[in-house]
Design a protein around this motif. Structure first.
Motif, short mmCIF file in Angstrom:
data_model
loop_
_atom_site.label_atom_id
_atom_site.label_comp_id
_atom_site.label_asym_id
_atom_site.label_seq_id
_atom_site.Cartn_x
_atom_site.Cartn_y
_atom_site.Cartn_z
N PHE A 44 0.83 -1.21 0.00
CA PHE A 44 0.00 0.00 0.00
C PHE A 44 0.87 1.26 0.00
O PHE A 44 0.58 2.23 -0.72
N ALA A 45 1.94 1.22 0.79
CA ALA A 45 2.85 2.38 0.83
C ALA A 45 3.49 2.59 -0.55
O ALA A 45 3.55 3.72 -1.05
N ALA A 46 3.94 1.51 -1.18
CA ALA A 46 4.57 1.64 -2.51
C ALA A 46 3.56 2.13 -3.55
O ALA A 46 3.88 2.94 -4.42
N ALA A 47 2.34 1.64 -3.44
CA ALA A 47 1.31 2.01 -4.43
C ALA A 47 0.95 3.48 -4.35
O ALA A 47 0.59 4.11 -5.36
N THR A 48 1.04 4.07 -3.16
CA THR A 48 0.54 5.43 -2.97
C THR A 48 1.65 6.47 -2.89
O THR A 48 1.39 7.65 -3.14
N PHE A 49 2.86 6.07 -2.53
CA PHE A 49 3.94 7.06 -2.43
C PHE A 49 4.28 7.57 -3.83
O PHE A 49 4.56 6.79 -4.74
N GLN A 50 4.21 8.86 -4.00
CA GLN A 50 4.44 9.49 -5.31
C GLN A 50 3.61 8.82 -6.42
O GLN A 50 4.07 8.61 -7.52
N ARG A 51 2.43 8.40 -6.05
CA ARG A 51 1.47 7.70 -6.94
C ARG A 51 2.01 6.39 -7.50
O ARG A 51 1.58 5.92 -8.56
N GLY A 52 2.97 5.81 -6.79
CA GLY A 52 3.40 4.47 -7.18
C GLY A 52 4.87 4.36 -7.48
O GLY A 52 5.34 4.91 -8.46
N ILE A 53 5.60 3.67 -6.59
CA ILE A 53 7.01 3.38 -6.91
C ILE A 53 7.20 1.86 -6.92
O ILE A 53 6.33 1.12 -6.49
N GLY A 54 8.35 1.44 -7.41
CA GLY A 54 8.61 0.01 -7.59
C GLY A 54 8.49 -0.78 -6.29
O GLY A 54 8.84 -0.29 -5.22
N LEU A 55 8.02 -2.01 -6.42
CA LEU A 55 7.75 -2.83 -5.25
C LEU A 55 8.23 -4.26 -5.49
O LEU A 55 7.93 -4.87 -6.52
N ILE A 56 8.99 -4.77 -4.52
CA ILE A 56 9.41 -6.17 -4.55
C ILE A 56 8.86 -6.83 -3.29
O ILE A 56 8.94 -6.27 -2.20
N MET A 57 8.30 -8.00 -3.44
CA MET A 57 7.79 -8.74 -2.29
C MET A 57 8.72 -9.91 -1.96
O MET A 57 9.11 -10.68 -2.87
N VAL A 58 9.02 -10.04 -0.68
CA VAL A 58 9.79 -11.20 -0.20
C VAL A 58 8.97 -11.84 0.93
O VAL A 58 9.16 -11.51 2.11
N PRO A 59 8.03 -12.72 0.58
CA PRO A 59 7.19 -13.32 1.63
C PRO A 59 7.99 -14.30 2.48
O PRO A 59 8.77 -15.09 1.95
N THR A 60 7.79 -14.23 3.80
CA THR A 60 8.52 -15.15 4.67
C THR A 60 7.58 -16.02 5.49
O THR A 60 8.02 -16.77 6.36
N SER A 61 6.27 -15.90 5.26
CA SER A 61 5.34 -16.85 5.89
C SER A 61 4.68 -17.64 4.76
O SER A 61 4.61 -17.18 3.61
N LEU A 62 4.19 -18.81 5.11
CA LEU A 62 3.56 -19.66 4.09
C LEU A 62 2.32 -18.96 3.52
O LEU A 62 2.06 -19.01 2.31
N LEU A 63 1.59 -18.29 4.39
CA LEU A 63 0.37 -17.61 3.95
C LEU A 63 0.69 -16.47 2.97
O LEU A 63 0.04 -16.31 1.94
N ALA A 64 1.73 -15.70 3.29
CA ALA A 64 2.11 -14.62 2.37
C ALA A 64 2.65 -15.19 1.07
O ALA A 64 2.43 -14.63 -0.01
N ALA A 65 3.36 -16.34 1.15
CA ALA A 65 3.93 -16.93 -0.06
C ALA A 65 2.84 -17.39 -1.02
O ALA A 65 2.92 -17.14 -2.22
N VAL A 66 1.81 -18.05 -0.49
CA VAL A 66 0.80 -18.61 -1.39
C VAL A 66 -0.33 -17.64 -1.70
O VAL A 66 -1.13 -17.88 -2.60
N ASP A 67 -0.41 -16.54 -0.95
CA ASP A 67 -1.55 -15.65 -1.16
C ASP A 67 -1.18 -14.16 -1.17
O ASP A 67 -1.15 -13.52 -2.22
N ALA A 68 -0.85 -13.62 0.02
CA ALA A 68 -0.80 -12.16 0.16
C ALA A 68 0.21 -11.45 -0.74
O ALA A 68 -0.03 -10.32 -1.18
N SER A 69 1.33 -12.11 -1.05
CA SER A 69 2.38 -11.40 -1.78
C SER A 69 2.14 -11.36 -3.29
O SER A 69 2.82 -10.63 -4.01
N VAL A 70 1.18 -12.14 -3.75
CA VAL A 70 0.95 -12.26 -5.20
C VAL A 70 -0.46 -11.75 -5.53
O VAL A 70 -1.41 -12.01 -4.79
N GLY A 71 -0.58 -11.01 -6.61
CA GLY A 71 -1.92 -10.65 -7.08
C GLY A 71 -2.28 -9.20 -6.92
O GLY A 71 -3.29 -8.73 -7.44
N GLY A 72 -1.46 -8.45 -6.16
CA GLY A 72 -1.62 -6.99 -6.17
C GLY A 72 -2.54 -6.38 -5.15
O GLY A 72 -2.63 -5.17 -5.06
N LYS A 73 -3.23 -7.19 -4.35
CA LYS A 73 -4.08 -6.57 -3.32
C LYS A 73 -3.19 -6.13 -2.17
O LYS A 73 -2.30 -6.86 -1.74
#
Ligand code: GLY
Length: 352
Positions: free
Chosen positions: A113-142
């Motif tokens: 959310f911070a990356a999406a809104t700062f200066q109307r969007g800057i680059g974002l890399i996700m490094v999920p470290t929980s199983l839930l973030a790996a299979v869901d939260a880090s992928v798909g853009g929500k």
């Protein structure tokens, strides 16, 4: 290493393998033209992986700042968000630079959310470290943050530039975190008939992380590509979530998301049998798998209380809401119902 490519409004790769955190500095080179990186993480995860990531980034020549906040869903709020974007501003980040979210779903949601809104969007890399973030939260853009009255009430759809899922981070997960992620994996197994159900039934998820995470991300990719902005088909990913979100809220978030979704899946399936959508055999197969992963629990909250929480869920519109109903293992359907009808489903699902 496995790679799943997501072809949404932005095309990006999800890398699933080992040695990704220790080589993060080299890995991010294709995704930015600037020199500044801000690592966003929480005080659970940063001590485990943050220093390794930061030293890899520094070795690759990047100017790194870090923002580490106290862990927990209660901190996925507007205060933490505003501190993150203030820190980005202070560090002089521009649209050529990158934000890297390293952590579980709370971190990836708020960093996104911070990356999406700062200066109307800057680059974002996700490094999920929980199983839930790996299979869901880090992928798909929500992404998003919570308000006092509900989860993820403020957020955007904003795809990352890449996702690096280092499965080494899964090896040391506490049991409850592991089980929490397994609930979302079982959800995928219930909505797509591709052998995932049998795979996680016949062999523990923890003995086949790379394969299972890759398959789940590929399933999610298909839904995201078909319906990035969640107006139709993507809602299938919400199997177990309508009641699950209400369970989380009724417990004041002491029941974690995955476990709550498992309770929601079992409840809606119980109601689906009574309403003639699926057979008792389907329900038993799901319950047995949930039991195998220590996720089988009754709905222990009063129906009216759960219903009050369903009413503030984002999936509502104009007095109607969409629920995902199982028909068979790997086959679900989306049904639009009146809110009042939802109470009947909750009661049939076993609420007090
Ligand atoms: N977590 C559900 C979705 O991304 O749509």
């Amino acid at each position: 290493m496995n790679v799943v490519t997501v072809n949404a409004s932005k095309k990006y790769d999800v890398f699933i393998g080992t040695d990704l955190i220790d080589n993060l500095g080299d890995k991010i080179v294709p995704f930015m033209s600037g020199k500044k990186v801000m690592v966003v993480s929480d005080d659970n995860v940063f001590p485990l992986y943050g220093e390794r990531a930061v030293s890899s980034l520094k070795n690759a020549g990047y100017n790194v700042t870090t923002f580490v906040f106290p862990s927990g869903e209660e901190n996925k709020n507007i205060k933490t968000y505003s501190e993150i974007v203030e820190a980005m501003c202070e560090a002089g980040l521009t649209r050529k630079d990158l934000v890297i979210g390293i952590g579980g779903g709370v971190v990836t949601d708020i960093a996104g959310f911070a990356a999406a809104t700062f200066q109307r969007g800057i680059g974002l890399i996700m490094v999920p470290t929980s199983l839930l973030a790996a299979v869901d939260a880090s992928v798909g853009g929500k992404n998003g943050i919570d308000l006092a009255n509900g989860k993820n009430q403020v957020g955007t759809f904003y795809q990352p530039s890449a996702v690096f899922c280092d499965i080494e981070t899964m090896w040391t997960l506490p049991e409850e975190e592991y089980v929490n992620g397994c609930a979302e994996i079982i959800k995928y197994a219930m909505i797509v008939k591709d052998g995932l159900f049998e795979l996680v039934r016949d062999k523990e998820v923890k003995d086949q992380y790379e394969e299972i995470i890759t398959r789940c991300i590929a399933i999610k990719r298909d839904f995201v590509e078909a319906d990035e902005f969640d107006t139709g088909k993507r809602m299938m990913l919400n199997f177990g979530h309508t009641i699950g979100h209400a369970v989380e809220a009724c417990s004041n978030y002491s029941i974690p998301h995955g476990r709550a979704v498992a309770i929601g899946m079992a409840a809606i399936t119980k109601a689906a049998v009574v309403n003639g959508y699926c057979t008792e055999d389907t329900r038993m197969q799901l319950d047995e798998l949930l039991e195998q992963y220590n996720l089988l629990e009754d709905l222990k909250f009063p129906a009216e209380e759960l219903m009050d929480k369903v009413k503030v869920d984002k999936k509502n519109s104009a007095g109607m809401l969409r629920i995902v109903i199982p028909k068979d293992i790997g086959v679900c359907t989306i049904k639009e119902i009146y809110k009042e009808e939802c109470l009947k489903w909750i009661v049939l699902g076993g609420a007090r």
